[in-house]
Design a protein around this motif. Structure first.
Motif, PDB file in Angstrom:
ATOM      1  N   GLU A 376       0.829  -1.209   0.000  1.00 28.91           N
ATOM      2  CA  GLU A 376       0.000   0.000   0.000  1.00 28.91           C
ATOM      3  C   GLU A 376       0.861   1.255   0.000  1.00 28.91           C
ATOM      4  O   GLU A 376       0.591   2.217  -0.730  1.00 28.91           O
ATOM      5  CB  GLU A 376      -0.927   0.011   1.211  1.00 28.91           C
ATOM      6  N   LEU A 377       1.918   1.277   0.804  1.00 24.40           N
ATOM      7  CA  LEU A 377       2.804   2.436   0.847  1.00 24.40           C
ATOM      8  C   LEU A 377       3.465   2.659  -0.511  1.00 24.40           C
ATOM      9  O   LEU A 377       3.607   3.799  -0.967  1.00 24.40           O
ATOM     10  CB  LEU A 377       3.869   2.245   1.932  1.00 24.40           C
ATOM     11  N   ALA A 378       3.855   1.570  -1.168  1.00 23.08           N
ATOM     12  CA  ALA A 378       4.481   1.693  -2.488  1.00 23.08           C
ATOM     13  C   ALA A 378       3.497   2.219  -3.516  1.00 23.08           C
ATOM     14  O   ALA A 378       3.871   2.976  -4.421  1.00 23.08           O
ATOM     15  CB  ALA A 378       5.033   0.337  -2.923  1.00 23.08           C
ATOM     16  N   ARG A 379       2.237   1.831  -3.409  1.00 24.38           N
ATOM     17  CA  ARG A 379       1.226   2.327  -4.348  1.00 24.38           C
ATOM     18  C   ARG A 379       0.967   3.805  -4.139  1.00 24.38           C
ATOM     19  O   ARG A 379       0.769   4.560  -5.099  1.00 24.38           O
ATOM     20  CB  ARG A 379      -0.075   1.539  -4.177  1.00 24.38           C
ATOM     21  N   LEU A 380       0.990   4.242  -2.892  1.00 20.10           N
ATOM     22  CA  LEU A 380       0.669   5.626  -2.592  1.00 20.10           C
ATOM     23  C   LEU A 380       1.787   6.587  -2.975  1.00 20.10           C
ATOM     24  O   LEU A 380       1.518   7.742  -3.319  1.00 20.10           O
ATOM     25  CB  LEU A 380       0.377   5.769  -1.093  1.00 20.10           C
ATOM     26  N   ALA A 381       3.035   6.140  -2.892  1.00 13.83           N
ATOM     27  CA  ALA A 381       4.170   7.044  -3.034  1.00 13.83           C
ATOM     28  C   ALA A 381       4.829   6.922  -4.396  1.00 13.83           C
ATOM     29  O   ALA A 381       5.086   5.815  -4.875  1.00 13.83           O
ATOM     30  CB  ALA A 381       5.190   6.767  -1.938  1.00 13.83           C
ATOM     31  N   GLY A 382       5.129   8.061  -4.988  1.00 13.62           N
ATOM     32  CA  GLY A 382       5.847   8.069  -6.250  1.00 13.62           C
ATOM     33  C   GLY A 382       7.348   8.096  -6.067  1.00 13.62           C
ATOM     34  O   GLY A 382       8.103   7.815  -6.998  1.00 13.62           O
ATOM     35  N   HIS A 383       7.814   8.470  -4.867  1.00 14.45           N
ATOM     36  CA  HIS A 383       9.240   8.514  -4.557  1.00 14.45           C
ATOM     37  C   HIS A 383       9.478   7.765  -3.255  1.00 14.45           C
ATOM     38  O   HIS A 383       8.676   7.869  -2.326  1.00 14.45           O
ATOM     39  CB  HIS A 383       9.736   9.950  -4.390  1.00 14.45           C
ATOM     40  N   VAL A 384      10.577   7.040  -3.199  1.00 17.58           N
ATOM     41  CA  VAL A 384      10.952   6.350  -1.966  1.00 17.58           C
ATOM     42  C   VAL A 384      12.385   6.727  -1.624  1.00 17.58           C
ATOM     43  O   VAL A 384      13.306   6.475  -2.405  1.00 17.58           O
ATOM     44  CB  VAL A 384      10.837   4.817  -2.097  1.00 17.58           C
TER      45      VAL A 384
END
Length: 480
Positions: A376-384
């Motif tokens: 879910e966090l990966a889907r929400l964020a465009g940058h990590v």
């Protein structure tokens, strides 16, 4: 039309990020899911009246003829229930829209596709399908689905006949000031509209009434007629000419048409909008063993996390966090401090936290639940941004497998990977793997910084403040 597409991809994602966006779902979306078009829906009614629905331009009039002929709307409601009260698969465009932070969704469709798309991802929604529903309190934080022509669940309230349209203001007029307010203050995307849709003139007239000197830009994704849609070249040419004039005329209502050749393009176009919305969100991933909390390295890692969180806040971006004890708490501390300094307390919109449940001492974490949270966090964020990433194992410090898992998930989702190698651990390993890799590092579709930028983020001697500034420079170059 290409200029309209460019403008749409620039302005509408920003409107979503600023919570100034709404969507209007037309009949084309339902037809794409397998529901009948207006002409198909009323074909049986036309046959009973000795009229071909294909030959009738005013389909609301055809419905009115049935009401007048049978002495009521029971027959036409029966047809609608038989054909609309079935659950077809949710189309991809609605699944994408449901995931985006759009609070207001309008439709003239009777089916349940929109609310089913929201509920499929457990997103709360409040369906407003009758005038009286507007007075009810909606669920806090829920998406609002305005079914201004009614729903198949309440057939006695639907708008279908000429009478229904003519008496709309007296029976359902409370919808109008709200729609007009949204048209005046939000950028609205119209999806699935066609100039053959009998509801279109009604909606356009409302837009015209709410038109101001400087309205927000509205957009309509439309498909021009194709040769294969018609029985003759003459019919195609005539319909195409009508479409072109209609698409140009939409600008009179502040509507910009984005033309597609096939409806299969819509999911890709909306997925690009979703990616651009995600670019305004930064997930800070990292970890550090608490037993090592007194070492100089941990102070440096915490300082970097705090300063990076601060630049995320001061630049107007959204922070995404798993709320870890060191990197997570440090980044949130810096983020909140930056908001305090500017007075922009906008936590509901700009702080997305998904804490990872921790087991009691001696217990094992729920790995499956952690994997779902990471996805879910990966889907929400465009940058990590990766900071640190160590754990204690058998008396030694090793790379955190969790941070590496987050890198793999984020990369699979197409996120931009930004490791601060100077903080060591998994972040340093990820940086080393990205330098010289095949992942694209330039242009709007870049997935990582350049080798030079990665190397600059690996220099601990410049200090935490400068590393944060370098991160900010990279993020700013990619902001909408």
């Amino acid at each position: 039309m290409s200029r309209n597409r460019t403008r749409f991809l620039k302005e509408f994602p920003k409107a979503i990020s600023d919570e100034n966006a709404a969507v209007f779902i037309g009949a084309g979306v339902s037809v794409g899911a397998g529901y009948p078009s207006w002409k198909e829906l009323l074909r049986e009614i036309g046959d009973e009246l000795g009229v071909k629905s294909d030959d009738v331009y005013d389909l609301a009039a055809l419905a009115q003829w049935s009401v007048s002929d049978t002495g009521g709307a029971t027959r036409i409601r029966q047809v609608i229930r038989d054909q609309i009260a079935v659950d077809h698969d949710i189309p991809a465009p609605l699944n994408i829209l449901a995931r985006m932070p759009i609070r207001h969704l309008w439709t003239t469709n009777y089916d349940r596709l929109i609310e089913r798309a929201l509920l499929a991802i457990r997103r709360p929604c409040s369906v407003i399908s009758a005038q009286g529903d507007l007075a009810l309190k909606v669920t806090a934080g829920a998406a609002r689905v305005y079914k201004m022509h009614g729903t198949v669940d309440q057939l006695d309230e639907i708008v279908i006949s000429t009478d229904d349209y003519e008496l709309f203001r007296s029976r359902r007029g409370a919808f109008l000031p709200l729609l007009q307010a949204h048209l005046s203050s939000f950028s609205m995307l119209f999806l699935g509209l066609s100039f053959t849709d009998p509801n279109l003139r009604h909606v356009l007239s409302l837009i015209r009434e709410s038109f101001t000197d400087a309205p927000p830009a509205h957009f309509a994704i439309v498909r021009p007629p194709q040769k294969g849609d018609f029985r003759s070249a003459e019919e195609f040419e005539a319909r195409l000419a009508q479409h072109n004039l209609w698409a140009k005329d939409l600008q009179r209502y502040g509507l910009f048409a984005i033309e597609i050749e096939d409806y299969d393009e819509v999911p890709g176009l909306l997925a690009e909008v979703e990616r651009r919305v995600a670019r305004n969100r930064v997930w800070i991933s990292g970890s550090w063993p608490l037993d090592e909390a007194t070492t100089p390295e941990v102070s440096f890692v915490h300082d970097v996390a705090e300063r990076v969180g601060g630049v995320v806040g001061s630049s107007g971006l959204t922070l995404v966090s798993g709320s870890g004890l060191l990197v997570g708490s440090g980044s949130m501390s810096g983020f909140l401090s930056s908001l305090q300094k500017t007075g922009a307390w906008d936590l509901e919109r700009r702080l997305i936290v998904r804490p990872f449940p921790q087991p009691i001492e001696g217990g094992e974490p729920d790995r499956a639940q952690w994997d779902l949270l990471r996805a879910e966090l990966a889907r929400l964020a465009g940058h990590v941004v990766f900071i640190g990433g160590l754990k204690a194992e058998a008396g030694a410090l090793v790379d955190s497998s969790g941070v590496h898992a987050e890198r793999a998930i984020a990369q699979a989702k197409g996120a931009y990977l930004l490791p601060i190698g100077a903080t060591g651990g998994a972040a340093a390993t990820i940086a080393a793997e990205l330098i010289g890799s095949d992942l694209r590092f330039d242009g709007p579709d870049a997935l990582r910084p350049s080798d030079e930028q990665l190397a600059s983020l690996g220099d601990a001697s410049v200090g935490a403040a400068e590393l944060a500034n370098r991160v900010l420079k990279i993020l700013k170059s990619r902001m909408l």
